[in-house]
Scaffold this motif. Structure first.
Motif, PDB file in Angstrom:
ATOM      1  N   ASN A  66       1.962  -2.368  16.702  1.00 14.76           N
ATOM      2  CA  ASN A  66       1.980  -1.226  15.803  1.00 14.76           C
ATOM      3  C   ASN A  66       2.276  -1.657  14.460  1.00 14.76           C
ATOM      4  OD1 ASN A  66       1.835   0.683  17.729  1.00 14.76           O
ATOM      5  ND2 ASN A  66       3.951   0.875  18.115  1.00 14.76           N
ATOM      6  N   HIS A  67       3.058  -2.749  14.081  1.00 17.26           N
ATOM      7  CA  HIS A  67       3.421  -2.974  12.710  1.00 17.26           C
ATOM      8  C   HIS A  67       2.316  -3.746  12.012  1.00 17.26           C
ATOM      9  CE1 HIS A  67       6.016  -4.716   9.309  1.00 17.26           C
ATOM     10  NE2 HIS A  67       5.328  -5.887   9.577  1.00 17.26           N
ATOM     11  N   GLY A  68       1.438  -4.260  12.810  1.00 19.35           N
ATOM     12  CA  GLY A  68       0.004  -4.632  12.165  1.00 19.35           C
ATOM     13  C   GLY A  68      -0.814  -3.788  12.003  1.00 19.35           C
ATOM     14  N   VAL A  69      -1.020  -2.599  12.671  1.00 16.12           N
ATOM     15  CA  VAL A  69      -1.655  -1.393  12.315  1.00 16.12           C
ATOM     16  C   VAL A  69      -1.417  -0.625  11.076  1.00 16.12           C
ATOM     17  CG1 VAL A  69      -2.349   0.739  13.306  1.00 16.12           C
ATOM     18  CG2 VAL A  69      -2.471  -1.173  14.689  1.00 16.12           C
ATOM     19  N   VAL A  70      -0.013  -0.601  10.917  1.00 20.93           N
ATOM     20  CA  VAL A  70       0.596   0.023   9.580  1.00 20.93           C
ATOM     21  C   VAL A  70       0.271  -0.826   8.636  1.00 20.93           C
ATOM     22  CG1 VAL A  70       2.745   0.839   8.569  1.00 20.93           C
ATOM     23  CG2 VAL A  70       2.273   1.436  11.087  1.00 20.93           C
ATOM     24  N   GLY A  71       0.343  -2.108   8.858  1.00 22.31           N
ATOM     25  CA  GLY A  71       0.113  -2.882   7.458  1.00 22.31           C
ATOM     26  C   GLY A  71      -1.332  -2.629   7.094  1.00 22.31           C
ATOM     27  N   LEU A  72      -2.281  -2.814   8.030  1.00 24.58           N
ATOM     28  CA  LEU A  72      -3.710  -2.490   7.913  1.00 24.58           C
ATOM     29  C   LEU A  72      -3.997  -1.356   7.228  1.00 24.58           C
ATOM     30  CD1 LEU A  72      -6.672  -3.447   8.201  1.00 24.58           C
ATOM     31  CD2 LEU A  72      -6.814  -2.544  10.215  1.00 24.58           C
ATOM     32  N   GLN A  73      -3.234  -0.311   7.329  1.00 28.14           N
ATOM     33  CA  GLN A  73      -3.366   1.036   6.923  1.00 28.14           C
ATOM     34  C   GLN A  73      -3.043   0.870   5.544  1.00 28.14           C
ATOM     35  OE1 GLN A  73      -1.070   3.545   9.656  1.00 28.14           O
ATOM     36  NE2 GLN A  73      -3.032   4.339  10.564  1.00 28.14           N
ATOM     37  N   ARG A  74      -1.789   0.406   5.195  1.00 32.97           N
ATOM     38  CA  ARG A  74      -1.607   0.182   3.915  1.00 32.97           C
ATOM     39  C   ARG A  74      -2.570  -0.364   2.827  1.00 32.97           C
ATOM     40  NH1 ARG A  74       4.778  -0.787   5.604  1.00 32.97           N
ATOM     41  NH2 ARG A  74       5.334   1.473   5.640  1.00 32.97           N
ATOM     42  N   GLN A  75      -2.986  -1.535   3.361  1.00 34.54           N
ATOM     43  CA  GLN A  75      -3.926  -2.396   2.698  1.00 34.54           C
ATOM     44  C   GLN A  75      -5.326  -1.334   2.379  1.00 34.54           C
ATOM     45  OE1 GLN A  75      -4.473  -5.727   5.272  1.00 34.54           O
ATOM     46  NE2 GLN A  75      -2.701  -6.942   4.533  1.00 34.54           N
ATOM     47  N   ILE A  76      -5.605  -0.841   3.430  1.00 27.38           N
ATOM     48  CA  ILE A  76      -6.779   0.148   3.171  1.00 27.38           C
ATOM     49  C   ILE A  76      -6.644   1.306   2.224  1.00 27.38           C
ATOM     50  CG2 ILE A  76      -8.241   1.885   4.155  1.00 27.38           C
ATOM     51  CD1 ILE A  76      -8.084   0.068   6.855  1.00 27.38           C
ATOM     52  N   MET A  77      -5.259   1.940   2.063  1.00 25.47           N
ATOM     53  CA  MET A  77      -5.081   2.868   1.333  1.00 25.47           C
ATOM     54  C   MET A  77      -4.930   2.275  -0.058  1.00 25.47           C
ATOM     55  SD  MET A  77      -2.567   5.720   3.373  1.00 25.47           S
ATOM     56  CE  MET A  77      -1.291   4.488   4.013  1.00 25.47           C
ATOM     57  N   LYS A  78      -4.444   1.145  -0.291  1.00 19.43           N
ATOM     58  CA  LYS A  78      -4.410   0.550  -1.622  1.00 19.43           C
ATOM     59  C   LYS A  78      -5.744   0.129  -2.190  1.00 19.43           C
ATOM     60  CE  LYS A  78       0.141  -1.123  -1.217  1.00 19.43           C
ATOM     61  NZ  LYS A  78       1.294  -2.420  -0.881  1.00 19.43           N
ATOM     62  N   GLY A  79      -6.702   0.111  -1.302  1.00 15.27           N
ATOM     63  CA  GLY A  79      -8.209  -0.190  -1.539  1.00 15.27           C
ATOM     64  C   GLY A  79      -8.460  -1.660  -1.548  1.00 15.27           C
ATOM     65  N   LYS A  80      -7.635  -2.440  -0.839  1.00 15.04           N
ATOM     66  CA  LYS A  80      -7.758  -3.822  -0.837  1.00 15.04           C
ATOM     67  C   LYS A  80      -8.716  -4.243   0.346  1.00 15.04           C
ATOM     68  CE  LYS A  80      -3.563  -5.010  -2.768  1.00 15.04           C
ATOM     69  NZ  LYS A  80      -2.240  -5.802  -2.673  1.00 15.04           N
ATOM     70  N   LEU A  81      -8.665  -3.473   1.440  1.00 20.28           N
ATOM     71  CA  LEU A  81      -9.835  -3.697   2.405  1.00 20.28           C
ATOM     72  C   LEU A  81     -10.600  -2.617   2.670  1.00 20.28           C
ATOM     73  CD1 LEU A  81      -7.470  -5.362   5.080  1.00 20.28           C
ATOM     74  CD2 LEU A  81      -9.322  -6.503   3.920  1.00 20.28           C
ATOM     75  N   LEU A  82     -11.955  -2.587   2.328  1.00 20.48           N
ATOM     76  CA  LEU A  82     -12.733  -1.485   2.398  1.00 20.48           C
ATOM     77  C   LEU A  82     -13.781  -1.754   2.946  1.00 20.48           C
ATOM     78  CD1 LEU A  82     -12.785   0.292  -1.187  1.00 20.48           C
ATOM     79  CD2 LEU A  82     -11.475   0.932   0.858  1.00 20.48           C
TER      80      LEU A  82
END
Length: 145
Positions: free
Chosen positions: A129-145
């Motif tokens: 769960n922690h990893g998924v939330v971290g991934l979501q935050r990165q995607i929302m910041k535009g770092k992983l598209l």
């Protein structure tokens, strides 16, 4: 049978005419280019009218609950009006559904093809769960598209 001077019946007849108008507009819409600005304006006008009709039906429903005090109706007439209202509401829901279904074809032209879904699923494999939330935050910041 209710008279045509009855305000509820007049309001219902106006709502039924609006429903027929919307139905005609939906039929005419097929002749327009769905992706062009004229087609989009036309679809917006249809959606607006469907919303107005939904509001009128809500008003009719509330009026129906208040009628017995103002105007005595037989139980048979009350049930007939409830059925009329339910049938018209069903028709409006079908029209709204038809309009929405026809827009699904335009989804790719608006949002682009959804080719990233499989990629996104593969990124979450093995994450807690922690990893998924971290991934979501990165995607929302535009770092992983």
């Amino acid at each position: 049978m209710a008279s045509s001077a009855d305000p509820w019946v007049r309001e219902y007849n106006e709502a039924a005419r609006l429903a027929d108008d919307i139905n005609g507009m939906i039929s005419e819409r097929s002749s327009l280019s769905a992706s062009g600005p004229e087609g989009q304006r036309y679809a917006s006008a249809i959606r607006r009218k469907i919303t107005i009709l939904g509001t009128r039906l809500d008003s009719l429903q509330s009026l129906l609950g208040k009628l017995p005090g103002k105007q005595p109706l037989t139980e048979k007439e009350m049930n007939r009006r409830k059925d009329m209202l339910a049938n018209l509401r069903s028709k409006v829901n079908q029209m709204a559904s038809t309009l929405n279904m026809s827009n699904f074809a335009n989804r790719d032209s608006l949002l682009g093809p959804d080719s990233k879904a499989a990629d996104a699923m593969s990124r979450t494999t093995g994450l807690d769960n922690h990893g998924v939330v971290g991934l979501q935050r990165q995607i929302m910041k535009g770092k992983l598209l």
